[in-house]
Design a protein around this motif. Structure first.
Motif, short mmCIF file in Angstrom:
data_model
loop_
_atom_site.label_atom_id
_atom_site.label_comp_id
_atom_site.label_asym_id
_atom_site.label_seq_id
_atom_site.Cartn_x
_atom_site.Cartn_y
_atom_site.Cartn_z
N THR A 199 -2.04 6.60 -0.28
CA THR A 199 -0.92 5.69 -0.56
C THR A 199 -0.84 5.37 -2.04
OG1 THR A 199 -1.23 4.67 1.62
CG2 THR A 199 0.14 3.49 0.05
N ALA A 201 1.14 2.85 -4.88
CA ALA A 201 1.80 1.54 -4.94
C ALA A 201 2.60 1.43 -6.23
CB ALA A 201 0.76 0.43 -4.86
N LEU A 253 4.96 0.61 -1.29
CA LEU A 253 4.05 1.70 -0.93
C LEU A 253 4.80 3.01 -0.66
CD1 LEU A 253 1.78 -0.32 1.52
CD2 LEU A 253 1.56 -0.06 -0.97
N SER A 255 3.71 6.86 1.04
CA SER A 255 2.64 7.56 1.75
C SER A 255 2.66 9.07 1.51
CB SER A 255 2.75 7.31 3.26
OG SER A 255 2.67 5.93 3.55
#
Length: 267
Positions: A199, A201, A253, A255
């Motif tokens: 992930t 950010a 976030l 992914s």
């Protein structure tokens, strides 16, 4: 063709010329922004070090070499006698140092003829763009020597799931079990197969879009045009994929879902 597992994803209609154009446009920004992809290359080579019996390799063909992150990692840890490099667009040749051991095979990996008698075929973050992966694996099996290795990373269904949820744009990724069945149907022995989720950010959703553009991952955004209104809607909707960091600040976030595979030809 061995087996009867159908893995044709042609329905997702990947425009290969558009993919090539987007990656060519992002070529100079890719190294700075493709943090996850570079980590994946390093991890793939570490897995190869763990599961291959020899550090000396003969003929190695790489699909989708891009800016050369996997190429460099491979040459740092293995002795390669002959390196054959492929990508969609010829600009990649400007980024990688060619020697007498290097040959270029520019073009769509699903369309071009492959070099033969390969000891290994490698690829990182490229096979998810293929429309008929089973057919490609059959082609790879034919190109490899008996007991030759196929070492690759690709992405699974949770890759960029936030973008697909909000825009409907994205690839139809293969799951790990689907990849296993597809490989085994073409006579490959699975040496190693795993998946994980990474992930990133960001401080604001606009940085998510900037990141995707800088890494060329917008190749599936066919016909999608942002307006001021749609951008604001996107930013607002992206709050559902946010959290507070340790400093109490909101972060957004994104992914990535890498899958790693080492397989051996039994043909």
């Amino acid at each position: 063709m061995r087996g009867a597992v159908m893995m044709d994803k042609s329905a997702m209609s990947v425009n290969k010329s558009q993919v090539a154009r987007r990656f060519a446009q992002a070529h100079h920004s890719y190294l700075q922004h493709a943090v996850i992809q570079q980590q994946i290359c390093q991890q793939l080579v570490r897995l190869m070090q763990s599961h291959l019996t020899s550090r000396k390799l003969g003929r190695v063909f790489e699909i989708g070499c891009g800016t050369g992150a996997l190429t460099r990692a491979l040459e740092q840890h293995f002795q390669v006698q002959q390196l054959l490099l492929n990508d969609l667009y010829p600009e990649v040749q400007q980024q990688l140092f060619s020697t007498s051991r290097t040959e270029w095979w520019i073009g769509d990996a699903e369309q071009i003829a492959f070099p033969e008698q390969l000891d290994m075929l490698i690829s990182s973050s490229a096979l998810q763009w293929m429309q008929n992966l089973q057919q490609l694996f059959a082609k790879i099996a034919h190109a490899l020597k008996p007991s030759g290795y196929l070492c690759f990373s690709s992405f699974g269904p949770d890759n960029l799931k936030e973008i697909k949820a909000l825009t409907g744009q994205g690839l139809d990724y293969f799951s790990l079990p689907e990849l296993r069945r597809c490989l085994e149907s073409q006579g490959f022995e699975i040496v190693y197969l795993s998946e994980t989720v990474k992930t990133l950010a960001f401080e604001h959703p606009r940085q998510v879009l900037q990141h995707l553009k800088a890494t060329g991952v917008t190749g599936t955004a066919s016909g999608h045009r942002w307006t001021k209104h749609s951008l604001q809607q996107f930013y607002q909707a992206y709050r559902q994929f946010s959290r507070l960091n340790v400093a109490g600040q909101q972060e957004y976030l994104l992914s990535y879902h890498p899958i790693y595979c080492i397989a051996r030809s039994t043909g």
